[in-house]
Design a protein around this motif. Sequence first.
Motif, short mmCIF file in Angstrom:
data_model
loop_
_atom_site.label_atom_id
_atom_site.label_comp_id
_atom_site.label_asym_id
_atom_site.label_seq_id
_atom_site.Cartn_x
_atom_site.Cartn_y
_atom_site.Cartn_z
N PHE A 68 30.60 43.53 -47.71
CA PHE A 68 30.55 43.76 -46.27
C PHE A 68 29.10 43.79 -45.79
O PHE A 68 28.28 44.54 -46.30
CB PHE A 68 31.25 45.08 -45.90
N ARG A 69 28.81 42.99 -44.77
CA ARG A 69 27.45 42.90 -44.23
C ARG A 69 27.46 42.97 -42.70
O ARG A 69 26.65 42.37 -42.03
CB ARG A 69 26.77 41.60 -44.69
N ARG A 120 27.47 51.91 -52.02
CA ARG A 120 26.10 51.58 -52.42
C ARG A 120 25.65 50.16 -52.06
O ARG A 120 24.57 49.98 -51.50
CB ARG A 120 25.94 51.84 -53.93
N PRO A 121 26.44 49.11 -52.33
CA PRO A 121 25.99 47.76 -51.98
C PRO A 121 25.78 47.58 -50.47
O PRO A 121 24.82 46.92 -50.06
CB PRO A 121 27.11 46.85 -52.49
N ALA A 122 26.65 48.14 -49.67
CA ALA A 122 26.52 48.02 -48.21
C ALA A 122 25.29 48.78 -47.71
O ALA A 122 24.55 48.30 -46.85
CB ALA A 122 27.78 48.52 -47.52
N GLY A 126 21.62 47.34 -45.85
CA GLY A 126 21.20 47.76 -44.52
C GLY A 126 22.32 48.07 -43.54
O GLY A 126 22.08 48.25 -42.35
N VAL A 127 23.55 48.13 -44.03
CA VAL A 127 24.68 48.48 -43.17
C VAL A 127 24.62 49.97 -42.86
O VAL A 127 24.25 50.78 -43.73
CB VAL A 127 26.02 48.13 -43.87
N ASP A 128 24.97 50.36 -41.63
CA ASP A 128 25.07 51.77 -41.26
C ASP A 128 26.38 52.29 -41.85
O ASP A 128 27.46 51.96 -41.35
CB ASP A 128 25.06 51.92 -39.74
N VAL A 129 26.30 53.09 -42.90
CA VAL A 129 27.49 53.54 -43.63
C VAL A 129 27.60 55.05 -43.51
O VAL A 129 26.63 55.77 -43.73
CB VAL A 129 27.41 53.13 -45.11
N THR A 172 18.36 57.95 -49.23
CA THR A 172 19.23 56.83 -48.87
C THR A 172 20.58 57.34 -48.40
O THR A 172 20.96 58.48 -48.70
CB THR A 172 19.41 55.87 -50.06
N GLY A 173 21.30 56.50 -47.66
CA GLY A 173 22.64 56.86 -47.17
C GLY A 173 23.66 56.77 -48.28
O GLY A 173 23.30 56.59 -49.44
N PRO A 174 24.91 56.88 -47.89
CA PRO A 174 25.46 56.98 -46.55
C PRO A 174 25.19 58.35 -45.91
O PRO A 174 24.94 59.31 -46.62
CB PRO A 174 26.96 56.79 -46.73
#
Length: 199
Positions: A68-69, A120-122, A126-129, A172-174
Amino acid sequence: MTTNIVWITGATSGIGEALARTCPWPDTEIISVSRREHPDHETVLFDLTDMDSWPAVGEHLTERLAEFRGERAVFIHNALYFWGGRAYMGEGDPANHKDEVIANVMSPLLLGDMFLRAARPAVDAGVDVGLVQISSASARIAYPGLAIYGAAKAAMEQWVRAVRAEREDRGTGPWVSAIRPGFVDTPAARRDAALPEDT
């Protein structure tokens, strides 16, 4: 690919159904995570009281978030187990108490962990998770008859505090949040209101 993706546990009734119906972001794919098929959205079937059904949720999250991007991906844990009735501790059906502990205490923490791992991959892309845990005033107020529910929400909120500190430590997020929506006229609230006074 859609711009946003939102998973909602318990999206077939109550607060979850309202959240699915009123998502504020256009171009959002809503995915219901529930025991029943949602009439309007893709459904990942799972049962709060059946831990054997939970890995399917983690597998789905992992598969979808790996590629997902879009702009944002949010998991809202809202589902609640309340089918066996309420009872004071030391009274009522012990099997129901066990199911309520599994469903309402364990599932928010373990499903939350599944989402964090899958995200983690999203996050790296740079995805807002984000993860939202739906809590309750029962996390801070002792309501007779709601001992397990209150303990579940208090545990959920403490989990969120600790995970936020961990995310800050990692840099780092989420992002993670707990929300107390206040009193809402839901099927569960109506079932509570119909219980005998001594419960």
